[in-house]
Enzyme design. Structure first.
Site, short mmCIF file in Angstrom:
data_model
loop_
_atom_site.label_atom_id
_atom_site.label_comp_id
_atom_site.label_asym_id
_atom_site.label_seq_id
_atom_site.Cartn_x
_atom_site.Cartn_y
_atom_site.Cartn_z
CB THR A 1 -0.94 0.00 1.23
OG1 THR A 1 -1.63 -1.23 1.29
CG2 THR A 1 -1.95 1.12 1.20
CB VAL B 1 -12.47 -5.65 -0.75
CG1 VAL B 1 -12.28 -4.16 -0.52
CG2 VAL B 1 -13.06 -5.90 -2.13
N GLY B 2 -9.50 -5.38 0.87
CA GLY B 2 -8.89 -5.06 2.17
C GLY B 2 -9.43 -3.75 2.71
CG ASP B 3 -6.68 -1.46 4.95
OD1 ASP B 3 -6.11 -2.47 4.47
OD2 ASP B 3 -6.12 -0.35 5.04
CB THR C 1 0.06 1.11 5.15
OG1 THR C 1 0.88 -0.03 4.86
CG2 THR C 1 0.83 2.00 6.12
CG HIS D 1 -3.49 -8.29 8.35
ND1 HIS D 1 -4.26 -8.84 9.34
CD2 HIS D 1 -3.67 -9.08 7.27
CE1 HIS D 1 -4.86 -9.93 8.88
NE2 HIS D 1 -4.51 -10.09 7.63
N GLY D 2 -4.89 -5.68 6.08
CA GLY D 2 -6.22 -5.14 5.81
C GLY D 2 -7.31 -5.70 6.70
N1 GLY Z 1 -3.56 -2.75 3.55
C1 GLY Z 1 -3.86 -3.24 2.27
C2 GLY Z 1 -4.59 -4.50 2.24
O1 GLY Z 1 -4.57 -5.26 3.20
O2 GLY Z 1 -5.20 -4.76 1.24
#
Ligand code: GLY
Length: 323
Positions: free
Chosen positions: A182, A211-213, A233, A235-236
């Protein structure tokens, strides 16, 4: 620095500030110099947009486009591959003046998803478009597409092959050499308006459609002139569970500094869901912070005529902005 006339005709000095990150993860030494050079160049570029009198929104878009165009980062060119070897990109942009926001998720063949997110914000009555709908919208407004091959680096192809042999992508602990995360930017302009933008290829070997964060409002980013702007940024799945961007701003609203608010929120994410990550924050008065709980995060901040930057914990280096 810009000057405004305050109460009793006093001249108030306001800092215009732009902060960028290139992702919080265990950045290997082989990528460290290019990561630091990349965030410094993006901060310089975004800052020149701010200093030309344009808005915080224009500046964060410009800075994130520069990061998306740089193959060392996991966004746009250089994005990670999903389990099928495809690139699926997520991005958000948000304007602190009005809370207007635009986002895209699982979009393919787009070099600068942050600009497509801005088009969602400005040209539709929606906040987020996903997958094929986002691509159809891009086509309808004449955004050029790029073949997947043009977005993928040889480095990523090699890492994707290696990673497939070990574990299934999103189930792993985030702070490992396999993650690659990210980009983002936050800014405050001369008028005290704040904005944020975040863009990512997500997690290597993620499931198709994951889809992440990053594109989710309040998770990967948030901007409100009453408190500040954040880009996250890490772990989503963990960031989603604690709505990290809004959590940081809620601490700011309770009177904490942007640095304390970031530290507390990241600590909470670690304690509560064992997630690691990072955040950049700017307040309407020009306070800023770049904080992370991963091994490293490349970041840079342009403030007055100084460029601050770092990669390792507690590192805060500086050089003249106008070189
Ligand atoms: N932080 C980006 C994701 O986990 O997709």
């Amino acid at each position: 620095m810009c000057k405004k006339i305050g109460n009793h005709n006093r001249i108030l000095k306001m800092s215009v500030v732009l902060v960028v990150h290139g992702g919080a993860w265990a950045i290997p030494d082989e990528l460290a110099p290019a990561s630091v050079d990349g965030v410094k160049a993006a901060a310089r570029h975004g800052s020149s947009v701010l200093k030309s009198g344009r808005s915080a929104l224009d500046a964060v878009e410009a800075a994130v486009r520069a990061l998306e165009d740089n193959t060392v980062f996991n966004a746009g060119h250089g994005a990670t591959l999903n389990i099928d070897g495809e690139v699926e990109l997520d991005a958000i942009i948000m304007d602190g003046r009005t809370l207007a926001s635009g986002a895209v998720s699982c979009v393919k063949n787009i070099a600068n998803p942050v600009s497509l997110a801005r088009a969602v914000m400005e040209k539709t009555s929606h906040v987020m478009l996903a997958g094929i709908g986002a691509n159809q919208f891009a086509e309808s407004i004449g955004v050029n597409t790029v073949p997947t091959d043009k977005l993928v680096t040889e480095y990523e192809k090699k890492k994707w092959e290696e990673h497939k042999k070990y574990i299934a992508g999103v189930m792993e602990a985030f702070n490992t050499k396999w993650s690659h995360d990210t980009v983002g930017a936050v800014a405050v302009d001369c008028a005290g308006n704040v904005a944020c933008a975040t863009s990512t290829g997500g997690i290597r070997n993620k499931m198709v459609g994951r889809v992440g964060d990053s594109p989710l409002i309040g998770c990967g980013g948030y901007a409100d002139n009453s408190s500040g702007a954040v880009s996250c940024t890490g772990h989503g799945e963990s960031i989603l569970k604690v709505t990290l961007a809004r959590l940081i701003l809620s601490h700011v609203e309770q009177g904490r500094s942007v640095a304390d608010a970031s530290q507390l929120s990241l600590q909470h994410m670690g304690d509560r869901v064992q997630g690691a990550g990072g955040a950049i924050v700017v307040s309407p008065s020009g306070q800023w912070a770049a904080t992370f709980t991963t091994e490293r995060m490349a970041w840079a901040a342009a403030e007055d005529d100084v460029l601050w930057f770092g990669l390792n914990p507690k590192e805060r280096l500086k050089e003249k902005l106008s070189q």
